[in-house]
Design a protein around this motif. Structure first.
Motif, mmCIF file in Angstrom:
data_model
loop_
_atom_site.group_PDB
_atom_site.id
_atom_site.type_symbol
_atom_site.label_atom_id
_atom_site.label_comp_id
_atom_site.label_asym_id
_atom_site.label_seq_id
_atom_site.Cartn_x
_atom_site.Cartn_y
_atom_site.Cartn_z
ATOM 1 N N THR A 165 8.601 2.413 -1.309
ATOM 2 C CA THR A 165 8.056 2.270 -2.507
ATOM 3 C C THR A 165 9.045 2.568 -3.633
ATOM 4 O OG1 THR A 165 7.130 4.586 -2.749
ATOM 5 C CG2 THR A 165 5.641 3.102 -1.821
ATOM 6 N N GLU A 166 8.931 2.123 -4.892
ATOM 7 C CA GLU A 166 9.970 2.078 -5.778
ATOM 8 C C GLU A 166 10.038 3.896 -5.993
ATOM 9 O OE1 GLU A 166 10.135 2.150 -10.752
ATOM 10 O OE2 GLU A 166 9.200 0.251 -9.633
ATOM 11 N N SER B 196 13.188 -1.625 -2.422
ATOM 12 C CA SER B 196 11.894 -0.965 -2.987
ATOM 13 C C SER B 196 10.773 -2.312 -2.860
ATOM 14 C CB SER B 196 12.014 -0.876 -4.447
ATOM 15 O OG SER B 196 12.425 -1.739 -5.363
ATOM 16 N N ALA C 225 5.078 -2.593 -6.837
ATOM 17 C CA ALA C 225 3.576 -2.061 -6.692
ATOM 18 C C ALA C 225 2.473 -3.153 -6.904
ATOM 19 C CB ALA C 225 3.310 -1.054 -7.882
#
Length: 822
Positions: A186-187, A109, A112
């Motif tokens: 992304t996560e 991941s 952000a």
């Protein structure tokens, strides 16, 4: 006396070449090793540890108790926490447009918060939302490609989705970058692809809070079994986990660097002794006009200090330049990655200190000797003290006192596999050898001279007599070459043995070239045949697998193989225990869980009531539970192909990368769920890096022969000065110029040949001892003596001695008999 020192340096600058070169090489050796080690460390920290460097805290846990969403929320709510990123990891199969099948991707991941994004991009950008992915070069995709990604939920159900490649992440410097492709999402996307709960959290500090405050607050709020470290600490751990003992090679090089420093000191001492002997009348005149013994001694040490400072500065620059060249040559696409040059202050200071201190210390004895001769006595020829004199006896006793404990320390260093014990032993014993050379070399030269006199005529017989008549001069000439040959031979034998030992260790660590495995389903039975047709694949061996029930009633996955077939594809069996007939190889965790003793019985059962009792072989090696394939089939008749071990043709790493890529394509076409790990490239790249570093150091030591050549030339020049009247008398008695040149040439060949043979024998022993003391704990030591190179050293050293006699012989022949006798 300051003016005198400066005048001496200007006048005799050419005579200081040997000392200057010795210091430059020794200092360059040490500085280059320190700089390369620091550069490798900083490169790995910048790549592998890049994700941690700018963080205030890293919180880690174990697989037994991963972080939950509540844990993440609790830590994110801590007042001193600025941003928090959980590291989610998943496994996926990705199909790349234009390539057959699919390939394995390790998915991570992306944080952000921009502060926690460490990725270096060679193209494009990082993903900004679901359906986007950045990949490493090993994935062989381009920006804009749409990948078909297949993932599996915890129950094994397949889910297929598409993701657009937004960027290419540059992983140069990461030793494991070439093993398999990596994806960065992304996560949210990672969790949608069934990423496991995170084991690591990276945290930055909020405005107004220090990193130490963040770590303290996070430690108080984190779960009890979590560990909180600073970003730098975690980066060091990550680098150490990948590089292992990254200082081992630096330690080996520094051992030779220490030897180079000691040898440089001996060369310097010998050179200064020759120079001061040539300037005996000059120094005596200084004493006659009022200079005190202390002033003369200070002038000599002043010359040494100036020589040491200038030479050390040049050596530091050479070492940094050499490190820069090696860094550019090796680059980051290697398991010992090098990017740029990291020059620590301690390397520069150490280089300057080592060179200067060694030069001054080496000049102490010659400086003291220069002041012991009375002014008037120094104006007339003085015979050297005989070997049986008090100084000769003191030299003999000192040599024995150094040699005997030095040899004992060497033996202890080998038995204990401790370089810190063997290194001082090597220094002491070699100093003892140098002191004892005055008594050991002349008899050997005399024996060689009797043999040479049979076919060398009058010049050869005279040369043998001259070599034995003045043992001090003969020993000084031989020592100059003995030092260079010993150092070069020690490194040649040591380097060959180090490389052979390292190759065997690498083969033991990575016994298979390519490993193909499937975690979720059996590999197709036809895959082995398809891979056997790939150009570059020699042989393959299949490993079957199946689920059985252990003595504790719990299911366990067992692998079975044909031992004879497996042995044909394994490069080493040192780090893997293969089962024998009726034997099950149990890792220690299984033996402990089942309370099974080594050699005792172990019973395994399977569906349908089938069971088998085998003899347990408990191993400390980290490997799966193994038994023979026939025994596993009797227990699990439908056991499928779990792994394929492939042996590749020996080739350059670049060529083998291409073979691994082709294997990946073939496997992806037939079994998209399989993973291909090309460990052969990692092993061969490590070997290639070792070759580069050893080649560089060998080049440095090659210059040591030049130093020895200059030292021999200096000593022969002194011999001509001392024997001016003797040579003139020989000319008056009928010896021609050609015969006089032949006399000096024979003398040089005899002394150089003997020094070369003794140097090779002593240096070879030191090389073996050095490798045994440094690498003894790493496993079995492989001794390798490159006889061709050793023979070349003897020939080159002998020719070097002959070459060194040219100028002194020419000078002696051009002096008329009348002028020489006068």
């Amino acid at each position: 006396m300051r003016s005198v020192v400066l005048a001496q340096l200007r006048t005799h600058a050419a005579r200081l070449v040997a000392s200057t070169l010795a210091v430059v090489i020794a200092v360059g050796f040490v500085v280059a090793t320190l700089v390369l080690n620091e550069t490798s460390r900083s490169t790995v920290l910048d790549t592998v540890g890049a994700r941690y460097v700018d963080t205030a805290a890293v919180v880690s846990t174990t697989y037994a108790r991963p972080f939950t969403d509540d844990d993440v929320a609790t830590l994110a709510a801590v007042e001193s926490v600025g941003a928090l990123a959980a590291s989610y990891e998943a496994s996926a199969q990705a199909s790349v447009p234009g390539r057959p099948g699919s390939q394995y991707l390790a998915v991570e991941s992306v944080a952000a918060d921009p502060q926690l994004r460490w990725h270096r991009l060679s193209a494009g950008r990082l993903p900004g939302g679901p359906g986007e992915i950045a990949v490493s070069d090993r994935a062989r995709a381009e920006v804009g490609d749409v990948l078909t990604v297949t993932v599996f939920d915890p129950d094994g159900e397949e889910t297929e989705s598409r993701a657009t490649v937004t960027g290419i992440v540059d992983l140069r410097g990461d030793p494991e970058a070439g093993l398999y492709g990596r994806g960065y999402v992304t996560e949210e996307q990672a969790r949608a692809w069934y990423a496991e709960d995170p084991l690591e959290l990276r945290i930055t500090a909020a405005a107004g809070f220090s990193d130490a405050e963040v770590r303290a607050d996070v430690a108080a709020a984190a779960p009890g079994d979590a560990v909180v470290r600073s970003g730098e600490q975690q980066a060091e751990r990550a680098a150490a986990a990948l590089m292992g003992d990254s200082t081992a090679l630096a330690t080996v090089l520094l051992v030779f660097g220490t030897v180079a420093v000691v040898v440089a000191g001996l060369v310097i001492a010998n050179t200064f002794a020759v120079l001061l002997a040539q300037r005996t009348r000059e120094l005596a005149l200084l004493r006659c006009v009022g200079a005190t013994a202390r002033q003369v001694r200070r002038s000599v040490l002043g010359e040494a200090l100036a020589t040491g400072l200038v030479s050390s500065a040049v050596g530091v620059a050479l070492g940094i330049g050499l490190a820069a060249g090696v860094s550019a040559l090796v680059g980051t696409n290697s398991p010992v990655p090098l990017s740029g040059v990291a020059v620590p202050l301690y390397a520069v200071l150490a280089g300057l200190a080592v060179g200067t201190v060694v030069t001054v210390l080496a000049a102490l004895a010659p400086a003291r000797a220069a002041t012991k001769v009375a002014p008037l006595a120094a104006l007339r020829p003085v015979d050297a003290a005989p070997l049986r004199s008090r100084p000769g006896l003191l030299r003999l006793v000192s040599g024995l006192l150094l040699l005997v404990p030095g040899v004992l320390l060497l033996v202890a260093g080998v038995l204990m596999a401790d370089m810190l014990v063997a290194l001082p032993g090597g220094v002491l014993s070699f100093l003892g050898v140098v002191l004892l050379a005055q008594r050991a070399v002349p008899p050997v030269v005399a024996a060689a001279g009797r043999l040479a006199g049979r076919f060398g005529g009058v010049p050869a017989r005279l040369a043998a007599g001259n070599a034995t008549r003045n043992p001090r001069r003969t020993a000084a000439t031989a020592t100059a070459l003995l030092i260079g040959v010993t150092l070069t031979s020690a490194f040649v034998v040591g380097a060959a043995s180090t490389k052979a030992t390292a190759q065997e260790a690498l083969e033991a660590e990575f016994p298979t070239d390519v490993l193909v495995r499937s975690y979720d389903a059996a590999l197709p039975a036809t895959l082995a045949g398809a891979l056997g047709e790939v150009d570059g694949v020699q042989r393959s061996a299949g490993v079957i697998g199946g689920d059985v029930t252990g003595p504790d009633g719990e299911p366990v996955f067992v692998q079975g193989l044909d031992v004879a077939e497996a042995a044909t594809v394994l490069r080493s069996t040192d780090q893997i225990d293969l089962p024998g007939t009726g034997v099950a190889v149990l890792p220690e965790w299984a033996a402990d869980a089942w309370a099974v003793q080594d050699g005792g019985p172990v019973t395994l059962t399977a569906d349908g009531g089938r069971s088998v009792t085998l003899q347990a072989q408990v191993t400390a090696v980290d490997q799966p539970l193994l038994m023979e394939a026939d025994a596993l089939r009797a227990l699990v008749p439908d056991a499928g192909l779990a792994e394929l071990w492939l042996l590749l043709d020996d080739a350059a790493p670049e060529a083998q990368v291409g073979v691994v890529d082709e294997i990946t394509d073939v496997v992806a076409e037939r079994d998209p769920e399989a993973q291909v790990t090309g460990v052969v490239t990692l092993r061969d790249q490590l070997d290639e890096v070792l070759d580069v570093l050893l080649l560089v150091v060998t080049g440095l030591l090659g210059v040591a022969v030049v130093i020895a050549l200059i030292g021999v030339g200096n000593t022969l020049a002194l011999s001509v000065v001392e024997r001016r009247q003797e040579n003139g008398l020989l000319r008056a008695l009928g010896l021609t110029r050609r015969q006089l040149r032949g006399l000096l040439a024979w003398e040089a060949v005899l002394v150089a040949g003997v020094a070369a043979v003794l140097g090779v024998l002593i240096g070879g022993a030191y090389g073996v001892v050095g490798v045994a003391s440094v690498l003894g704990e790493q496993g079995e030591l492989v001794l390798d003596v490159p006889w061709l190179q050793v023979g070349a050293i003897v020939v080159v050293a002998t020719l070097a001695g002959l070459l060194a006699s040219v100028l002194p012989a020419r000078r002696a022949a051009r002096t008329s008999p009348v002028a020489a006798i006068a």
